[in-house]
Design an enzyme around this catalytic site. Structure first.
Site: not given
Length: 319
Positions: A159-160, A226, A58, A232-233, A229
């Site tokens: 993860s994934n 993950w 990140y 913001g869709r 949200l």
């Protein structure tokens, strides 16, 4: 008193630190980036969030580094929070493309680098970020076991990954894998769609590996979501008629229940019996605080309201 280990994967909400650290390049972070991280961390704590999720990639490591700055300035934070990070992705560098790398020596090196950036002695959890097709499960397991013996990592997860991939790795590993982090939201619904389109002509279009949630529930693997949200869709950037309709429904439910639209989206995930812990990734304190009700209480959505949200976002009846 709840211990750090006990809290690692069980909290209702996780703060994702991908937005901290400034730009996605190798330019150094500055005072403004540290201030942004401090404000985000404080907003998360004010909202009842104590699990903080990182990855070594990140902001090219800067997200971990600014978080380390925050904890260095307030050492008492370490006893109040859970810190997890991920490794296994190598970002593109010049002409070299990005790849996945879960070789044992790489895992150990990445953990040591993350600990140095975070300025801590032990990770509460380490997740393997993406499946590496060349990974040798025995080699991976040896690295994880060594990190645990040395007291550098308390718990492990992935993860994934699908159920089959988790089970394949777990066969080589004595320590339990306790987390699986997946992209899940009211927009990214393939994880729930996969379970209802079995034996229909829609099944081939669903890419989510059927049985993954069931495996996690049966084996005490906590699911973290993950992208919870949906960028913001449904709270400000709708693009399709179905998204506009869903946003109106989300807003109406939020008004009726005296909470925020963000909380409604998180409740939709939390209402699932897999006990999903959403990961929120915004760096804006006001939006973090808008998620407070999802961190502090049980989801207040009825069976019918949950389905109404799903069907509205789906834009089509169930098979």
């Amino acid at each position: 008193m709840t211990t750090t280990v006990e809290k690692t994967a069980a909290d209702r909400l996780v703060y994702g630190c991908m937005g901290l650290g400034g730009s996605w390049d190798r330019e150094p972070y500055g005072a403004r980036d540290i201030a942004t991280a401090e404000a985000a961390v404080q907003a998360a704590l004010d909202s009842g969030i104590t699990v903080f999720d990182h990855a070594d990639i990140y902001r090219h490591g800067k997200a971990e580094a600014v978080f380390g700055e925050v904890m260095d300035r307030a050492p008492e934070l370490r006893e109040r929070i859970v810190v997890q990070t991920k490794c296994g992705i190598r970002l593109a560098d010049g002409e070299r493309p990005g790849i996945y790398d879960l070789r044992g020596t790489t895992i150990v090196q990445r953990v040591e680098e993350s600990l140095a950036r975070l300025r801590i002695d032990v990770l509460d959890a380490l997740l393997l970020h993406r499946p590496d097709p060349l990974a040798d499960p025995d080699d991976v397991a040896a690295a994880l076991s060594s990190l645990h013996r040395q007291g550098l990592v308390r718990r492990f997860g992935v993860s994934n990954m699908s159920a089959a991939q988790i089970a394949h790795l777990q066969k080589s590993l004595d320590l339990p894998l306790v987390v699986n982090q997946l992209e899940m939201s009211l927009q990214r619904r393939d994880w729930v769609e996969a379970g209802v389109v079995v034996n229909t002509d829609q099944a081939a279009a669903i890419g989510f590996p059927l049985g993954t949630l069931e495996y996690c529930r049966a084996n005490d693997v906590h699911v973290q979501a993950w992208g919870a949200l949906a960028q913001g869709r449904f709270t400000g950037r709708q693009e399709t008629p179905d998204e506009h309709a869903t946003a109106r429904l989300v807003a109406a439910l939020a008004k009726d229940k005296g909470t925020s639209p963000e909380t409604i989206l998180l409740w939709w995930l939390q209402r699932h019996p897999a006990r999903i812990a959403p990961v929120i990734g915004t760096a804006r304190p006001e939006r973090i605080r808008a998620c407070r009700d999802a961190a502090l209480g049980e989801p207040q959505l009825s069976h019918e309201e949950w389905y109404e949200l799903w069907l509205t976002a789906r834009g089509a009846p169930l098979p």
